[in-house]
Design an enzyme around this catalytic site. Structure first.
Site, mmCIF file in Angstrom:
data_model
loop_
_atom_site.group_PDB
_atom_site.id
_atom_site.type_symbol
_atom_site.label_atom_id
_atom_site.label_comp_id
_atom_site.label_asym_id
_atom_site.label_seq_id
_atom_site.Cartn_x
_atom_site.Cartn_y
_atom_site.Cartn_z
ATOM 1 N N ASP A 154 0.861 -1.187 0.000
ATOM 2 C CA ASP A 154 0.000 0.000 0.000
ATOM 3 C C ASP A 154 0.900 1.242 0.000
ATOM 4 O OD1 ASP A 154 1.092 -0.160 2.488
ATOM 5 O OD2 ASP A 154 -0.771 0.207 3.571
ATOM 6 N N ASP A 197 -8.104 -7.681 -0.202
ATOM 7 C CA ASP A 197 -7.171 -7.915 0.896
ATOM 8 C C ASP A 197 -7.887 -7.560 2.183
ATOM 9 O OD1 ASP A 197 -6.893 -4.845 0.593
ATOM 10 O OD2 ASP A 197 -5.841 -5.308 2.455
ATOM 11 N N CYS A 231 -12.181 -29.592 5.163
ATOM 12 C CA CYS A 231 -11.023 -28.726 4.910
ATOM 13 C C CYS A 231 -9.775 -29.605 4.858
ATOM 14 C CB CYS A 231 -10.879 -27.685 6.013
ATOM 15 S SG CYS A 231 -9.425 -26.633 5.802
ATOM 16 N N CYS A 280 -6.657 -28.501 5.116
ATOM 17 C CA CYS A 280 -5.470 -27.838 5.673
ATOM 18 C C CYS A 280 -4.826 -28.732 6.729
ATOM 19 C CB CYS A 280 -5.810 -26.464 6.235
ATOM 20 S SG CYS A 280 -6.484 -26.453 7.905
ATOM 21 N N CYS A 325 -6.802 -29.030 10.072
ATOM 22 C CA CYS A 325 -8.008 -29.868 10.069
ATOM 23 C C CYS A 325 -7.676 -31.346 9.859
ATOM 24 C CB CYS A 325 -8.990 -29.381 9.016
ATOM 25 S SG CYS A 325 -9.665 -27.761 9.457
ATOM 26 N N HIS A 368 -5.490 -22.449 9.134
ATOM 27 C CA HIS A 368 -6.824 -22.820 8.670
ATOM 28 C C HIS A 368 -7.532 -21.627 8.036
ATOM 29 C CE1 HIS A 368 -10.876 -24.301 8.353
ATOM 30 N NE2 HIS A 368 -11.250 -23.166 8.922
HETATM 31 ZN ZN LIG Z 1 -8.725 -26.282 7.977
#
Ligand SMILES: [Zn+2]
Ligand SMILES: [Zn+2]
Lengths: 397, 393
Positions: B95, B269, B307, B309, B312, B337
């Site tokens: 920015d 963002d 999920c 990730c 998880c 996550h």
């Molecule tokens: Zn997750």
């Protein structure tokens, strides 16, 4: 499941090379070559490291977990988890060692009775009995647990108090051993009393324990004094069983501990140094051309503004994730910016380095160069410490 | 002006204004619509760059104001720029630093010259000019850099809004003139004009003449009525050239991402997913879970079942409950996550547009998140109606 300990090499002194073999089932066994360390955990996680970052440190095979961190509520909610503690903590590939107290804390407030031990948790004081401890262990199913111990935290306890502590601890050990299924390490007590330390060691050695736990958390003492305190216990233990010691964290502690026959240590010291912003750079494999008249540093302090534009890794040649990817300047910036990645990268390096230090110790024992390297180590890292060890019969004789 | 990007629209939704694009920047491709996580000080809240790569993150933000303070312009230039400094070989966006000053520093004052502020270091009065912002951003070296704009709160009304809009155009010209690396860094203009449609139109008209590589919709997400917010967004995507990526600044809630994508926005963002993780909040498709709550102490499910990730796959809510706000690992796991959730959501949006079933994706998404008609936010219903989508009951 079976656990065995074999001595691969012994010297006429107490120095030894061993192997702890844990056969979990037909598919899985874990070998832990000793001397080695158990990764210190807080609330069941290695501080700052997510499992992928932990896995990037290949020499970690065992973790030490503390019930103290789990019993804000009793019974701990995690005892309802159906899959055991390895699965709950995602430590399925690791040997899990359980103890009641946090080995990283030097002192803890306690009031113990014949029935229970008091434990300080983040929600206040909690009591744990030998029976409830065993009950939780049977649910968690760690690979090894340390028996409940009546640890004395008074500065100058009476002989009566010390005797009581030895007796209680032995009684609780018998209770733990009457429980089948999980291997038990017996905790040695006796505080600062020579005879009681011997009695505790001898009585514990008579029992069917898989190993021993010694507490080296004596706050004010030097490495040598701490080791001497432990020595009165060590001298009365059978050589065939592994010995784990708490409170021996500095490289000096480890070198002296190893030379007295301690097989297992923990990594609380590396966590402490990480949280202080330090990175380990000490080594047992010192170059001969190193100027031994100049005292070398064991760690670098990444808060030091000298690192602000230092584009070297924490330690040149280190293969850890941090050193392969980041500079001292970046880590210095992260510390200044209070960014959590600072401790992630420092912990990654420090644990990698610490476990590697144990590997070089094992190699040097195997090659009969341990004492020679230890001598060089004390020379390079401190005149005072050299004097201290010169007086000892262990390293130089 | 010169551009260091290529931008290709790969698919368009046949019902809404949504589109899937391939943005190619100096540090690689970015699939749009994209959510860009915010790594304010050259690091994303405890995650390693390796973890971010494994999450398939293609671009993240750094804040110029913070990097300008530490490590500082001289040092970051000496160290080879922000990519090298943090060992991030994918794309970065910075920015201008102006918004951070106005929002973080009470004493900031805006003049035609620039943003005046009191140095948090020594208390001296400093000035951030468009030229200085460009110089800082050139030293940091991000793939996309933002013009210094005259930021007024979206709640401000009256002549100040118009003044800020005109000044932002003048400052854009100063940024273009002082930008030293147009062949490696893409300068985006920022549309201002508050909540006034005519001012927005005027601003777009003028800025489009400057032909910057991309455009941002600024001055929103400051507490204005959401029903006004979406109308400004939609007006902007209607008026901006279709051949340029459009970035809506400060947007990051899941429903906002879905609606704004339907309105034709390509980039977003927001600090929300990483900031909320620090307080123990995990984002899920059914809403946020505060894992500090004792109701999770014995919940042995993962945060989200589907999920993929690391968090998880390996841990239960009960485990994270033990660590949330107590151990840095608890925060890292939730951050992992949450970033994974945001990137997965954007991926599903892109897939739905590619398969041309974005409308039914939106219907399912709202039903799952809000449970049904009675809970849908009115602004979202209206916004989606404007692009021909009726939500399910
Ligand atoms: Zn997750
Ligand atoms: Zn390293």
């Amino acid at each position: 499941m079976s656990l065995s300990f074999n001595l691969l090499k012994t010297s006429e002194k107490s120095l030894r090379l061993g192997r702890l073999t844990l056969i979990k089932n037909q598919e899985q066994n874990i070998l832990l070559d000793t001397p080695n360390c158990l990764a210190y955990t807080s609330r069941g996680c290695v501080p700052h490291l997510t499992p992928d970052n932990l896995q990037a440190i290949p020499l970690i095979d065992a973790v030490s977990v503390t019930l103290e961190h789990f019993i804000d509520i009793q019974p701990p909610p995690s005892t309802q988890f159906p899959g055991g503690i390895h699965k709950f903590l995602n430590f399925e590939g690791y040997l899990v060692f359980f103890d009641v107290r946090d080995s990283g804390k030097l002192k803890s407030v306690s009031y113990n009775t014949d029935k229970y031990v008091s434990i300080y948790t983040c929600h206040g004081v909690r009591q744990i009995t030998s029976d409830s401890y065993i009950k939780y262990m049977n649910i968690y199913k760690p690979d090894i647990f340390a028996s409940l111990a009546d640890k004395i935290t008074d500065e100058t306890p009476s002989l009566k108090r010390i005797k009581k502590s030895v007796d209680r601890t032995l009684k609780w050990l018998d209770n733990a051993l009457s429980n089948e299924g999980i291997q038990v390490f017996g905790v040695l007590t006796g505080h600062n009393n020579q005879e009681e330390r011997i009695r505790s060691a001898q009585e514990t050695a008579k029992r069917n324990v898989a190993g021993f736990v010694l507490n080296g958390n004596f706050l004010e003492n030097t490495s040598r004094e701490r080791i001497n305190m432990l020595k009165s216990s060590l001298d009365h233990l059978p050589s065939t069983k592994p010995r784990l010691a708490y409170g021996l964290g500095t490289p000096e502690d480890i070198i002296l501990g190893v030379s007295e026959g301690i097989d297992l240590f923990d990594t609380a010291y590396s966590v402490k140094m990480t949280d202080a912003g330090h990175a380990f750079i000490f080594s047992l494999d010192l170059k001969n051309d190193l100027d031994s008249s100049k005292q070398q540093q064991q760690t670098i302090n990444l808060w030091d503004t000298n690192f602000r534009n230092d584009v070297q890794p924490l330690l040149i040649g280190c293969q850890c994730y941090s050193c392969q990817n980041h500079t001292r300047a970046y880590i210095h910036h992260l510390l200044n910016a209070h960014e959590m990645l600072a401790t992630v990268l420092l912990m990654s390096h420090n644990l990698y380095h610490y476990t590697n230090f144990f590997k070089t110790i094992r190699e040097s024992i195997n090659q009969n160069t341990f004492f020679q390297k230890a001598e060089q180590f004390f020379k390079v890292y401190g005149e005072q410490k050299m004097e201290e060890t010169k007086n000892s019969t262990i390293i130089y004789n | 002006m010169k551009s260091a990007l290529t931008w290709k629209i790969i698919a368009k939704c046949s019902t809404t204004k949504a589109r899937v694009g391939k943005l190619t920047l100096p540090h690689g491709p970015v699939d749009t619509p994209v959510f860009m996580p915010v790594g304010t000080q050259g690091t994303l809240k405890g995650l390693t760059t390796k973890q971010l790569e494994e999450l398939n993150c293609q671009i993240m933000l750094n804040n110029t104001y913070h990097l300008g303070l530490s490590p500082g312009q001289e040092l970051i230039e000496e160290l080879g720029g922000s990519h090298k400094f943090q060992n991030w070989n994918r794309n970065l966006l910075t920015d201008s630093g102006g918004f951070q000053m106005v929002s973080l520093l009470k004493l900031a004052r805006i003049t035609e010259e620039g943003v005046e502020f009191q140095s948090p270091r020594d208390g001296s009065i400093m000035l951030l000019t468009p030229e200085h912002s460009m110089s800082l951003q050139n030293s940091i070296g991000a793939d996309i850099i933002m013009q210094l704009d005259d930021v007024v709160s979206s709640l401000t009304t009256g002549p100040r809004v118009e003044e800020a809009m005109h000044r932002s155009i003048r400052w854009l010209d100063r940024c273009i003139n002082s930008h030293k690396k147009p062949e490696t860094q893409n300068l985006f203009a920022i549309i201002q004009g508050g909540l006034d449609i005519d001012l927005r139109k005027k601003c777009i008209e003028e800025m489009v003449k400057r032909d910057t590589p991309g455009y941002a919709i600024g001055g929103l997400s400051g507490g204005e009525e959401k029903d006004v917010f979406w109308r400004i967004v939609s007006l902007s995507t209607d008026l901006l050239p279709k051949s340029k990526p459009i970035y809506c600044m400060g947007v990051g809630y899941a429903e906002d991402l879905v609606v704004c994508s339907a309105l034709g926005v390509d980039m977003y963002d927001c600090v929300f997913p990483t900031r909320t993780a620090r307080f123990g909040n995990a984002i899920t498709s059914k809403g946020s879970l505060n894992l500090k709550s004792t109701k999770f102490a014995q919940d042995f499910e993962p945060i989200e079942k589907d999920c993929n990730c690391l968090t998880c796959k390996k841990y239960t809510r009960a485990y994270i409950h033990m660590h949330a706000t107590r151990e840095t690992v608890g925060c890292h796991l939730i951050t992992l996550h949450n970033v994974s959730y945001q990137l997965r959501l954007m991926n599903s949006i892109r897939q739905a547009i590619l398969n041309d079933n974005f409308p039914s994706f939106i219907q399912q998404f709202f039903k799952e998140l809000f449970g049904g008609k009675d809970n849908y936010p009115i602004w979202a219903v209206n916004a989606l109606k404007s692009v021909n989508i009726e939500l399910l009951p």
